[in-house]
Scaffold this motif. Structure first.
Motif, short mmCIF file in Angstrom:
data_model
loop_
_atom_site.label_atom_id
_atom_site.label_comp_id
_atom_site.label_asym_id
_atom_site.label_seq_id
_atom_site.Cartn_x
_atom_site.Cartn_y
_atom_site.Cartn_z
N GLN A 80 0.78 -1.25 0.31
CA GLN A 80 0.14 -0.23 0.23
C GLN A 80 0.64 1.29 -0.28
O GLN A 80 2.07 0.76 0.56
N VAL A 81 0.71 2.45 -0.74
CA VAL A 81 1.24 3.72 -0.66
C VAL A 81 0.66 4.39 -0.75
O VAL A 81 -0.79 4.48 -0.61
N LYS A 82 1.25 5.36 0.20
CA LYS A 82 0.98 6.51 0.87
C LYS A 82 1.18 7.88 0.14
O LYS A 82 2.03 8.03 0.15
N LEU A 83 0.73 8.51 -0.39
CA LEU A 83 0.52 10.05 -0.88
C LEU A 83 0.61 11.42 -0.25
O LEU A 83 -0.26 11.40 0.12
N VAL A 84 1.68 12.51 -0.02
CA VAL A 84 1.86 12.95 0.31
C VAL A 84 1.91 14.51 -1.00
O VAL A 84 3.07 14.09 -1.49
N GLU A 85 0.83 14.98 -0.37
CA GLU A 85 0.99 16.27 -1.76
C GLU A 85 1.27 17.64 -0.96
O GLU A 85 1.29 17.72 0.25
N SER A 86 1.81 18.24 -1.90
CA SER A 86 2.49 20.35 -2.11
C SER A 86 2.62 20.58 -2.56
O SER A 86 3.15 20.48 -3.40
N GLY A 87 2.81 21.80 -2.56
CA GLY A 87 2.91 23.03 -3.33
C GLY A 87 1.70 23.95 -3.75
O GLY A 87 1.93 25.18 -4.53
N GLY A 88 0.59 23.71 -4.00
CA GLY A 88 -0.62 24.41 -3.85
C GLY A 88 0.08 26.29 -3.41
O GLY A 88 1.02 26.37 -2.96
N GLY A 89 -1.38 26.60 -4.16
CA GLY A 89 -1.19 28.56 -4.00
C GLY A 89 -2.04 28.92 -4.64
O GLY A 89 -2.62 28.56 -5.49
N LEU A 90 -1.60 30.24 -3.58
CA LEU A 90 -2.12 31.24 -4.86
C LEU A 90 -0.77 31.40 -5.92
O LEU A 90 -0.47 32.47 -5.55
N VAL A 91 -1.28 31.91 -7.50
CA VAL A 91 -0.22 32.93 -8.12
C VAL A 91 -1.55 33.06 -9.37
O VAL A 91 -2.61 33.01 -9.25
N GLN A 92 -1.04 34.19 -10.41
CA GLN A 92 -1.23 35.44 -10.10
C GLN A 92 -1.40 34.27 -12.82
O GLN A 92 -0.80 33.19 -12.86
N PRO A 93 -2.24 34.71 -12.75
CA PRO A 93 -2.76 34.15 -14.41
C PRO A 93 -1.44 34.36 -15.40
O PRO A 93 -0.37 35.79 -14.91
N GLY A 94 -0.70 33.72 -15.89
CA GLY A 94 0.35 33.66 -16.32
C GLY A 94 1.90 33.01 -15.66
O GLY A 94 2.21 32.44 -16.33
N GLY A 95 1.46 32.77 -14.46
CA GLY A 95 2.07 31.65 -13.53
C GLY A 95 2.70 30.87 -13.64
O GLY A 95 2.32 30.09 -14.60
N CYS A 131 4.01 15.32 -4.93
CA CYS A 131 3.14 14.02 -4.09
C CYS A 131 4.04 13.05 -3.59
O CYS A 131 5.37 12.28 -4.24
N ALA A 132 4.73 13.31 -2.41
CA ALA A 132 6.12 12.17 -1.90
C ALA A 132 5.12 10.85 -2.11
O ALA A 132 3.93 10.93 -1.11
N ALA A 133 5.84 10.07 -2.34
CA ALA A 133 5.57 8.58 -1.54
C ALA A 133 6.28 8.35 -0.56
O ALA A 133 6.92 8.19 -0.62
N SER A 134 5.44 6.92 0.39
CA SER A 134 5.87 6.00 1.35
C SER A 134 5.14 4.72 0.87
O SER A 134 3.75 4.63 1.05
N GLY A 135 5.59 3.49 1.25
CA GLY A 135 4.86 2.70 2.03
C GLY A 135 6.04 1.18 0.35
O GLY A 135 4.70 0.12 0.41
N SER A 136 5.67 1.94 -0.70
CA SER A 136 5.62 1.89 -1.84
C SER A 136 6.60 2.08 -3.00
O SER A 136 6.22 3.62 -2.56
N ALA A 137 7.22 1.91 -3.64
CA ALA A 137 7.67 2.16 -4.82
C ALA A 137 7.13 2.85 -5.89
O ALA A 137 6.52 2.14 -6.75
N LEU A 138 6.89 4.25 -6.76
CA LEU A 138 5.90 4.54 -6.92
C LEU A 138 6.72 4.35 -8.61
O LEU A 138 5.02 4.01 -9.77
N LEU A 139 7.24 3.10 -8.93
CA LEU A 139 7.85 2.97 -10.03
C LEU A 139 6.86 1.74 -10.35
O LEU A 139 6.89 1.61 -11.79
N LEU A 140 6.29 1.05 -10.15
CA LEU A 140 5.44 0.20 -9.42
C LEU A 140 4.10 0.47 -9.97
O LEU A 140 3.09 -0.67 -10.32
N TYR A 141 3.59 1.35 -10.36
CA TYR A 141 1.76 2.04 -10.58
C TYR A 141 2.54 3.42 -11.06
O TYR A 141 2.84 3.89 -12.22
N ASP A 142 0.62 2.82 -11.84
CA ASP A 142 0.29 4.48 -13.53
C ASP A 142 0.17 4.90 -11.83
O ASP A 142 -0.14 4.99 -11.16
#
Length: 119
Positions: free
Chosen positions: A1-16, A22-33
């Motif tokens: 089982q893989v756990k996914l934790v996201e970061s990096g969102g926010g407020l940005v101006q148009p054109g930005g 998305c950091a994964a733990s518990g399993s390797a992402l390369l195993l997944y679609d």
């Protein structure tokens, strides 16, 4: 089982630009679609970009040339680079991992990160 934790969102101006992680733990992402989805207010969750073994990388037409999905196996992290952002890109973004052939109910999701594009 893989756990996914996201970061990096926010407020940005148009054109930005923003880069979602998305950091994964518990399993390797390369195993997944993998995929990145968005859910705008009042709308269903929809796929923007996917990285699928045997099919490669695909994007929906509305984000082609602006969004880039990638994966760093050393960091076990997937990314969504977002350029030339538009107000209509405002949404909660979710990363997704699923074993090949998995049913939707067996998809793994990040917690979601808000992206707001506004001047």
């Amino acid at each position: 089982q893989v756990k996914l934790v996201e970061s990096g969102g926010g407020l940005v101006q148009p054109g930005g630009s923003l880069r979602l992680s998305c950091a994964a733990s518990g399993s390797a992402l390369l195993l997944y679609d993998l995929g990145w989805y968005r859910q705008a207010p009042g709308k269903e969750r929809a796929l923007d970009a996917s990285m699928i073994g045997g099919e490669g990388i695909k994007y929906v037409d509305s984000v082609k040339s602006r969004l880039t999905i990638s994966r760093d196996d050393a960091k076990n992290t997937m990314y969504l680079q977002m350029n030339s952002l538009k107000p209509e890109d405002t949404a909660v973004y979710y990363c997704n991992a699923r074993l090949p052939g998995a049913d939707y109910k067996n998809y793994y999701w990040g917690q979601g990160t808000q992206v707001t594009v506004s001047s």
